[in-house]
Structure formats: C-alpha cells, structure tokens
Scaffold this motif. Structure first.
Motif, PDB file in Angstrom:
ATOM      1  N   ASP A 585      65.330 -25.788  49.988  1.00 13.41           N
ATOM      2  CA  ASP A 585      65.467 -25.685  48.529  1.00 13.41           C
ATOM      3  C   ASP A 585      66.229 -26.882  47.954  1.00 13.41           C
ATOM      4  O   ASP A 585      65.911 -27.361  46.861  1.00 13.41           O
ATOM      5  CB  ASP A 585      66.191 -24.384  48.163  1.00 13.41           C
ATOM      6  N   LYS A 588      63.790 -29.669  47.739  1.00 14.53           N
ATOM      7  CA  LYS A 588      62.836 -29.439  46.648  1.00 14.53           C
ATOM      8  C   LYS A 588      63.481 -29.674  45.282  1.00 14.53           C
ATOM      9  O   LYS A 588      62.852 -30.245  44.381  1.00 14.53           O
ATOM     10  CB  LYS A 588      62.289 -28.011  46.731  1.00 14.53           C
ATOM     11  N   ASN A 589      64.728 -29.227  45.131  1.00 14.80           N
ATOM     12  CA  ASN A 589      65.414 -29.405  43.848  1.00 14.80           C
ATOM     13  C   ASN A 589      65.619 -30.877  43.519  1.00 14.80           C
ATOM     14  O   ASN A 589      65.443 -31.308  42.375  1.00 14.80           O
ATOM     15  CB  ASN A 589      66.760 -28.676  43.870  1.00 14.80           C
TER      16      ASN A 589
END
Length: 709
Positions: A585, A588-589
């Motif tokens: 995550d 991805k962020n």
C-alpha cells in the motif's frame, strides 16, 4: 504449460537477419521469441507440444542455422579465425590496387589489368560471406545488409569488367582517376572501390567479432568460476557433474568451493570477491552457508552440498545475466522495425539516385558512383548492435561487481526512479540483534549480571537470547544451566550456580528492546538490545540523495525504533508499523502521488512490495522469493551496492541511447551525401564499417565502470 527454449543461431550478419528470424518464430502459435544479434542466440517461450526441433526447422527454412547450446561450448575465438585469414589476404591484394588507382605516377602501361588480377580474388573470395548471405536471403525473398554490400561491390566490379573488355578502359596509357573525370564513361573503372569496400567491411566485421567477444568476457568468466572436479570426504576425486545434494566434500586452502553447501567441519576465510564484488574475505565455521565458486583462503573445510548443477547460486547468476542480455529497450524495438524495412528502402533510393543523375545529364559515371555509394553507406548494422552490445558489457560488468540486472526494462525503470523505499531489518540494519547496553541495579556488577543472563540464554533459540549469550561469551566461558525452561512470549529461566535466574521482557525507552534479569525473584538489572545499523548505510543514503533519489524508511517496527534508525542514517521520511500488505500500500500510495518508486528489501515480507514497485531491488542474502520478485539483485549485503546498481543501470542506458543516436545520425547524415554524389564508394565502405566498430567500442567503455569511491 509453457517452457523456455534457447537456440544458438548461425549465419546472421546484421540486425535485419535477427529481426527476420524473430518474426518467423513469433508467427508460430503460442510462441514468444527474441533473437539477439550480438549474442547470436534466440530465446523462446513455447507451449506444450512444441520442441526445439520445431523451432530449428523454422530457422533453417528462413535461411539460417540453429542448434541447441552444447553442454561444453567451444571457444568463441574460432569463428573469427577464418574471417581473419580472409581479411589478411584481401588486405594484401587491395593495397596495391588502391595505390595504383590513386597515384598516377605509379601507373604504367596496362596497369589496369594488374589491378583486375589483384581485385578479382578480393571481390570473389574476400566478399564471399556477403555474396553467399545475399543469395541465401534472396532465395527466401528477403534482403539484408549483405544484400546492399553484395550489390554495391558486384556492381562496381561488373562495371569495371565492362569498361575493360568492351569500353576504352583497357587501352594502354589510360590513367585513373584524372582522365575519367574528363573522358568518356567507358574509361571509368571501380576496381579500387570494389576491392577497398570489401576489405573495409571485412575489417569492420572482424573488429566487431573481436569486440563482441570482449563484450561477453564477463559472463564467460562468471560461467568459468565453477569447479570442474571435487574431492569427496573419503578422498575420491569425481567430476562436478556427479556430485549430489547431501554429499560431503573437501575444500583445501586455495581451492574453489565446488558447489553451494553448509560447512560440516572446519573454519576458514572465503574470498567471495568473484561472486559478490566484496574484496574482504568472510570468516566461516561449522553451520555457515558457503557459495560455489568462492575461494578458500584459509583452513581446511568439509562441506555438505545443498544445491548442485543448475540450482546453485552461481548458475542462477549466470542465467539471470544471460536472460538480461536478451532484452530490448523500447527505443531498440523502434530501431528493429526500421531495420526491417531499411534495406528495400535503400535499394529503391539507390535506383532513384541512379535515375535522377542520368536524367540530369551528369553521365553514367557520376550516376553510377552515387548509386553505389548509397548502397554501401546505408548499412543498418550499427542500429542492431546499439542495445545488445551495451547490455552484454553492462550486465557482465554488473555480475563482476555483485549486481544482477534482470533485463533492459530494469535499466529503463532505473532512469525514471525518484523515490527509493528501504526496508529496515536486513537492509539498512544488519538484521542481527546485538547487545547495546547493560544497566545493572545500584550495587550490582554488570559483568556478573551479563554472565548469569548469558548462561540461561545459551540454551535458548530466540534471536534475543542468542544475542545475549553471544555478548556474554565474549568475556569468558559461561557456567552450565540446569532445569532450563522457556515460556513463549515471556522469557526463559533456569538454575545457574545454585541461583534461580530469569530473563524476561522488560520496560525502557521504546527505541530499543529491553529485558529484565531476575535472580531468585529479585530484579538485578536490565539489558538493552538493538538491530545494529550497517556501517555503510549512512554513506549509501547520502549517495542515493546525490543521485536525485528521496529515501524513505519503511518497517514493521514501532515508530520510536524506526525514527532512531532513520536519524542515524540521515533519512527524514519514515513509515513504521507496516505489515507486509501495508508495504504494498505504501508503494501504491507513492505511485498515486506521481512518484516513480524503487523498493529495496530482503525478506519474504518484502516480495509483494518488490513486485509492485517500479523497480524492485533485492539484497542477495535475502530469500529466493524476494530475489525472484526483484528487477535488480545485490549479491553484497551492503546498501552501497544499491548505489552502484543505480549508477551502472543509468550508465548502461546512457550508452545505449548514445549508440542509437549516433547510429541514426550516421545514416541520416550519410545517405543524403551519398545520393548527392559527394561520397566515393570506398570512403562510404570505410565509414560504414567504422560506424559498427564505434558502437561496439563505445559499449566497451562500460568495462571500466567501478564502484563509487
């Protein structure tokens, strides 16, 4: 179910050949293939039911040869030997032909017939590789760079024969080149151009072959690191192919470790520089893992083989390097498409040039000269060599430095990276807990406290316990422990020298791990443990910043621990308390923010993030799954290797782009000059040969790439 098939391709003479074979193979249902002109290999992913023989048949129908790689490859110098002989003979015959044509004072009656006698063997024998290739491709309805060379040299030679036998060029007293400028077209002969172009192109091809061999030296040296024979524990010497996993073998001082294994007996220092690029020998003892190809610099070892043959780390390194060398940059794929249509376009342009100059009344001599120059100058060979030779040298040099580049896509990604995520444990830190502080209660002896705690923890398998026992053992032998008991998640206890000693989780600042030491139920002190930062991490972080990268520390540890490590190495952005899925995550962020992200990690918990990142970098001592998910693998447990990996990848990509620029620029600039009649065919031949040699020589500069000072 698919599988990989590799073939050695013979008969390729330019990028157009490789492009043509690649197209034919990819037309087979379910086949995805790449053909590398520089390495002369094809690598194909094929569905079940297709064999290597099926692919070989397709290649042979295309007009080339193919075979599966031999178990023991022949020395690569062999193919250049006949070329060298052909070149030497051609050069010896060409020199007097050129001198007679260019120095009027040396021209005697009927000198032109001597030139014909000397030039004919050059055009026929010296140029045979070009003529044969052109004929084979013509039979299959294709045209390559050899088609241009063969057409150009034969046209010049046949024109000269016509001028000598049917025109006026065979008459006594004919001088060259002066009278042909003012005389009739029947006086013009091009024997020096036909012979000179052939010799220049042979010289270029020979230099190219030698340079390509030098480009692959690093990979060959990697493949040759492995031992050929191995001595078993019972004294028998057997070929390495007969060694099996589980066998015990000897490694004497100065010998190579035959294969990957675990030390069963003995202690020594291993020189791992040829595998990891690290020059400092590494101490090993019973229970430590060793890598095949490393050199025993100390005592005698008995090693139990764990991985043999294609499963060894050395074999996997070689396989990764070979696979990387078959890749193609996006700009190279554009060059391949251009090469595929280049030859027909050039032939058309040559005919148009001939027609234009004849139509303007310049005469057959000027028209023919320009048309032949167009054929000779336009070779797309340099375009085909631009990427593979740089990859060949760059990936090979990387392997020598302990940096494995998975493919050209990794090079392209490295150029765009602006943010680098660093896993804490095992990447920025050593991944091994160490004792940092002994804090005894007032009046207690710190050495005695550590001795009691170490005695109990010596029987423990917990990483914290091993760290305490290791630190205590440095101050002398530890007493025996009786009635040892371990409680998961709590601690350990036992009787030492008549006292009940307990080591259990304690409290303290949250930037460290604290344990309490109780003796007969009374707290006598506390011990602080930490995962030590690698000595080179701070320097590596500073160098990454100088490369334009923003480092971010990402870890599953608590925030105080993460911030302490980050402050120690100079990182300002920290993401802590992250589970494995959370690392994905984080990547991805950052990508959603528009950043191009690299991830450096070493564990199973890093594999998903390595795969998600734009560039995954695995530390070589990490798990196989992490290495498999990465684009770059660092064989050294040192973050400065990541700096060298980024530098090497960017440098290799810079060389590739430079090669392609100059190859394109050469053709763009030279073709109009040739069509305008401003280039002599012989000069065009020399320029064309030099363009290929330049591209290869430029790539060889990567051999001098070294680690950051």
């Amino acid at each position: 179910m698919t599988r990989q098939i590799e073939l050695e391709i013979g008969g390729m003479t330019c990028a157009a050949c490789a492009n043509r074979i690649e197209k034919k193979l990819n037309r087979i249902d379910g086949v995805t293939a790449t053909v590398n002109y520089a390495t002369e290999k094809a690598r194909a992913t094929v569905p079940a039911g297709l064999s290597a023989a099926d692919l070989i048949a397709v290649v042979e129908k295309t007009g080339y040869t193919a075979a599966e790689p031999a178990a023991e490859p022949e020395p690569e110098a062999t193919p250049a030997d006949p070329l060298r002989t052909r070149l030497l003979i051609s050069a010896a015959l060409t020199v007097p032909v050129v001198l007679l044509a260019m120095v009027p004072a040396w021209q005697f009656d009927y000198w032109q017939w001597l030139s014909l006698t000397l030039a004919a063997p050059v055009v026929v024998y010296g140029g045979w590789p070009f003529h044969r290739s052109a004929f084979v491709n013509l039979r299959h309805g294709a045209a390559t760079m050899d088609t241009l060379v063969s057409l150009g040299t034969l046209a010049a030679f046949l024109w000269s024969l016509w001028a000598l036998f049917l025109g006026d060029a065979g008459m006594p007293g004919m001088t060259h080149p002066f009278e042909l400028r003012a005389g009739s077209d029947g006086d013009a002969i091009y024997l020096e151009a036909a012979a000179g172009v052939t010799t220049f192109l042979l010289a270029g091809r020979y230099a190219e072959a030698r340079a390509k061999r030098r480009a692959g030296d690093a990979l060959r040296s990697l493949l040759e690191l492995g031992a050929r024979t191995v001595t078993l524990q019972d004294g028998r010497e057997i070929p390495i192919e007969q060694l099996k996993a589980g066998d015990l073998f000897l490694v004497r001082p100065g010998e190579k470790v035959a294969t990957d294994g675990v030390v069963a007996d003995g202690a020594s220092a291993l020189d791992q520089s040829l595998i990891t690029g690290e020059s400092v020998p590494v101490e090993v003892t019973t229970g430590d893992t060793v890598t095949g190809g490393t050199v025993n610099a100390g005592g005698r070892l008995v090693v139990r083989a764990t991985r043999v043959g294609a499963d060894t780390q050395l074999a996997q390194m070689a396989r990764l390097v070979e696979e990387a060398q078959d890749g193609k940059a996006a700009v190279q794929r554009l060059a391949d498409r251009i090469s595929g249509v280049f030859v027909p376009v050039v032939i058309t342009l040559s005919l148009a040039t001939l027609g234009f100059w004849l139509g303007t009344g310049r005469g057959a001599t000027a028209a023919f000269t320009a048309a032949v120059a167009v054929l000779i100058i336009a070779c797309p060979c340099a375009l085909g060599l631009a990427t593979p030779t740089a990859l060949l040298v760059g990936t090979g040099r990387g392997a020598q430095l302990g940096i494995l580049i998975r493919g050209v896509e990794a090079l392209e990604s490295t150029r765009r990276i602006d943010t680098i995520l660093l896993d804490k444990t095992g990447t920025v830190t050593t991944g091994v807990m160490t004792l940092e502080q002994v804090a005894p209660e007032p009046g207690e002896d710190p050495a005695a406290l550590l001795r009691l705690a170490g005695a109990v923890e010596a029987a423990s398998e917990h990483p914290l316990g091993r760290a305490i026992a290791r630190a205590a053992a440095e101050h002398g032998p530890l007493p025996e422990v009786e009635d040892f008991r371990a409680t998961a998640g709590v601690g350990v206890r036992g009787r030492v020298e008549g006292a009940e000693v307990e080591v259990a989780r304690g409290t303290g600042d949250t930037a460290r791990t604290w344990v309490e030491v109780r003796v007969d139920g009374t707290v006598r002190g506390r011990l602080a443990l930490t995962d030590a930062v690698r000595p080179s991490s701070a320097t590596a972080i500073a160098r990454l910043r100088r490369l334009g990268l923003t480092p971010v520390l990402v870890t599953g540890d608590a925030q105080p621990v993460a911030e302490r490590v980050a402050a120690e190495v100079g990182i300002t952005e920290v993401v802590s308390g992250v589970l494995p899925a959370g690392k994905v995550d984080v990547v991805k962020n950052l990508q959603a923010e528009g950043r191009s992200v690299a991830m450096v990690g070493d564990g199973v918990n890093d594999a998903a993030a390595l795969a998600q990142a734009d560039l995954g970098v695995a530390m070589g001592a990490g798990t196989d799954v992490a290495i498999e998910a990465s684009d770059l693998t660092l064989m050294r447990d040192d973050l400065t290797a990541a700096v060298d990996a980024v530098r090497l990848a960017r440098r290799t990509m810079h060389i590739i782009r430079g090669n392609l620029f100059w190859a394109f620029a050469y053709n763009v600039a030279a073709l109009p000059l040739a069509a305008a009649g401003l280039l002599n065919p012989m000069i065009a031949g020399a320029a064309m040969a030099l363009s290929s040699v330049f591209v290869v020589a430029n790539s060889l500069r990567l051999r001098r790439f070294g680690p950051a000072a």
